[in-house]
Design an enzyme around this catalytic site. Sequence first.
Site, PDB file in Angstrom:
ATOM      1  N   GLU A   1      -1.633  -9.092  -3.161  1.00 29.82           N
ATOM      2  CA  GLU A   1      -1.760  -9.571  -1.785  1.00 29.82           C
ATOM      3  C   GLU A   1      -3.136  -9.237  -1.232  1.00 29.82           C
ATOM      4  O   GLU A   1      -3.286  -8.829  -0.076  1.00 29.82           O
ATOM      5  CB  GLU A   1      -0.602  -8.994  -0.934  1.00 29.82           C
ATOM      6  CG  GLU A   1       0.704  -9.027  -1.741  1.00 29.82           C
ATOM      7  CD  GLU A   1       1.979  -8.917  -0.959  1.00 29.82           C
ATOM      8  OE1 GLU A   1       2.208  -7.856  -0.407  1.00 29.82           O
ATOM      9  OE2 GLU A   1       2.738  -9.908  -0.912  1.00 29.82           O
TER      10      GLU A   1
ATOM     11  N   GLU B   1       7.598   2.418  -7.103  1.00 35.56           N
ATOM     12  CA  GLU B   1       6.591   1.372  -7.314  1.00 35.56           C
ATOM     13  C   GLU B   1       5.396   1.926  -8.080  1.00 35.56           C
ATOM     14  O   GLU B   1       4.862   1.278  -8.981  1.00 35.56           O
ATOM     15  CB  GLU B   1       6.150   0.870  -5.934  1.00 35.56           C
ATOM     16  CG  GLU B   1       5.101  -0.212  -5.939  1.00 35.56           C
ATOM     17  CD  GLU B   1       4.727  -0.606  -4.505  1.00 35.56           C
ATOM     18  OE1 GLU B   1       4.204   0.261  -3.752  1.00 35.56           O
ATOM     19  OE2 GLU B   1       4.949  -1.769  -4.132  1.00 35.56           O
TER      20      GLU B   1
ATOM     21  N   TRP C   1       1.455 -11.208   7.620  1.00 39.41           N
ATOM     22  CA  TRP C   1       1.482 -10.812   6.206  1.00 39.41           C
ATOM     23  C   TRP C   1       0.595 -11.768   5.397  1.00 39.41           C
ATOM     24  O   TRP C   1       0.407 -12.916   5.780  1.00 39.41           O
ATOM     25  CB  TRP C   1       2.925 -10.847   5.681  1.00 39.41           C
ATOM     26  CG  TRP C   1       3.092 -10.078   4.402  1.00 39.41           C
ATOM     27  CD1 TRP C   1       3.014 -10.590   3.141  1.00 39.41           C
ATOM     28  CD2 TRP C   1       3.340  -8.682   4.261  1.00 39.41           C
ATOM     29  NE1 TRP C   1       3.200  -9.574   2.217  1.00 39.41           N
ATOM     30  CE2 TRP C   1       3.393  -8.399   2.878  1.00 39.41           C
ATOM     31  CE3 TRP C   1       3.505  -7.615   5.165  1.00 39.41           C
ATOM     32  CZ2 TRP C   1       3.620  -7.118   2.370  1.00 39.41           C
ATOM     33  CZ3 TRP C   1       3.732  -6.341   4.658  1.00 39.41           C
ATOM     34  CH2 TRP C   1       3.785  -6.103   3.294  1.00 39.41           C
TER      35      TRP C   1
ATOM     36  N   ASP D   1      -3.688 -12.562  -4.283  1.00 40.22           N
ATOM     37  CA  ASP D   1      -3.256 -12.332  -5.664  1.00 40.22           C
ATOM     38  C   ASP D   1      -1.912 -11.607  -5.720  1.00 40.22           C
ATOM     39  O   ASP D   1      -1.233 -11.448  -4.689  1.00 40.22           O
ATOM     40  CB  ASP D   1      -4.344 -11.561  -6.435  1.00 40.22           C
ATOM     41  CG  ASP D   1      -4.568 -10.151  -5.897  1.00 40.22           C
ATOM     42  OD1 ASP D   1      -3.900  -9.740  -4.930  1.00 40.22           O
ATOM     43  OD2 ASP D   1      -5.415  -9.441  -6.470  1.00 40.22           O
TER      44      ASP D   1
HETATM   45  C1  BGC Z   1       2.724  -5.552  -3.936  1.00 42.36           C
HETATM   46  C2  BGC Z   1       3.277  -6.907  -4.337  1.00 42.36           C
HETATM   47  C3  BGC Z   1       4.776  -6.923  -4.217  1.00 42.36           C
HETATM   48  C4  BGC Z   1       5.257  -6.396  -2.878  1.00 42.36           C
HETATM   49  C5  BGC Z   1       6.761  -6.208  -2.838  1.00 42.36           C
HETATM   50  C6  BGC Z   1       3.241  -5.192  -2.565  1.00 42.36           C
HETATM   51  O1  BGC Z   1       2.760  -3.940  -2.195  1.00 42.36           O
HETATM   52  O2  BGC Z   1       1.315  -5.579  -3.928  1.00 42.36           O
HETATM   53  O3  BGC Z   1       2.934  -7.220  -5.653  1.00 42.36           O
HETATM   54  O4  BGC Z   1       5.226  -8.228  -4.415  1.00 42.36           O
HETATM   55  O5  BGC Z   1       4.656  -5.157  -2.613  1.00 42.36           O
HETATM   56  O6  BGC Z   1       7.202  -5.378  -3.863  1.00 42.36           O
END
Ligand code: BGC
Length: 383
Positions: A169, A328, A116, A166
């Site tokens: 990710e 999300e 990850w 960032d």
């Molecule tokens: C996002 C992150 C987030 C993570 C868990 C990822 O897909 O880019 O910002 O912290 O998911 O929600």
Amino acid sequence: MTNALSPDVGSVIRHSRSVILEAQQPSGAYPACESFFAYRGFCWFRDGSFSADAMSAIGEVESAEAFFDWCARVVLDRRSRIEAIVAAARVGDPLPDSQMLPTRFRFDGSSVEDGWENFQLDGYGTWVWAATAHARRHHRSIDRWAGALRLTVDYLVSSWRRPCFDWWEEHTEAVHVSTLGCVQAGLASAALSGVLDEVRRKSAQTVVRSIEDLIAAQGLAPEEPAHLTKWIGSTVVDGSLSALIAPLGVVRPGSEVARGTVAAIESCLMAEGGVYRFRADTFFGGGRWPLLTCFLGLARLAQGDQKGAVETLNWAVRQAKENGDVPEQVDGGLLLAPDRRDAWVDRWGDVACPLLWSHAMILRLGQELDAVGPALGIERGLS
Ligand code: BGC
């Protein structure tokens, strides 16, 4: 356009609070989204800290403190690692990214090495900011987290200038302005919290000023008015940048840069009321994110734009499914890269839902707009 909150706001707020409380683990960790394959079993410092901040703002003191206790344990368990990172940085021979602190943890505080994108600094600043804001808001002692806060400050002071992944990710090669903002917010609030000795307090303040200078010199796009950029040296905007205006409060809401950043997000990253992460986003086809829309709402409100803030909350609440769960991101036929969506669905299934961080930002903005008390039938008067 109306100034009124939608009638659905109350029920989504009630549901959001339950989603977060019910998902919180006995250890205090907030799972990102247990129904989503790729996030199952993990808690992120970023998502969790913003969630704890929201729970604190709506008066859920115990829940927020259980999370901060968990963060403190995670950090203290890594004391020797942090001391090694700090010592190596001091002699100019920094440890490799693979040895920096992870970004997501199992609920028991352990981490796994599974490839990850783990090296991300923002969450460490955000937890310090959220814990100190919580203690101030509720007149709670910060002493129980003092050791972990000091260690986190040492970590951030030693490593803030390093490129890392960032909020999304991605782009490990860059120094991201949103990440810098989280680190700045954490160090600035730690410096005022009374938990730092004089030497640490001075170093934290020096880094805060260095971050301000770096952003002013290389983290602004040359447009009029200038806006914050996605990373140092870039010219594009990112939806996460409104967080620096509010709730993190490191960019003055009335400043030119704040006005420019909100304007750039509105003109480059919005469609029909919702906010994208960035124009080149392809994750699940690149949809609009309710949590980012709420961050924009918080920034607008800090600038006195109540109507604009209400519009963002109404939009976020409209994205709830019939059972109240908020995802999300949303598609709505407005994906930035529709041809990339299916590959993600094949790989990981449907978009994460309910995402705790989405619910948290609805609560945080709802609290600022005085919608939480009426929704929960209580007078809390906090924010
Ligand atoms: C996002 C992150 C987030 C993570 C868990 C990822 O897909 O880019 O910002 O912290 O998911 O929600």
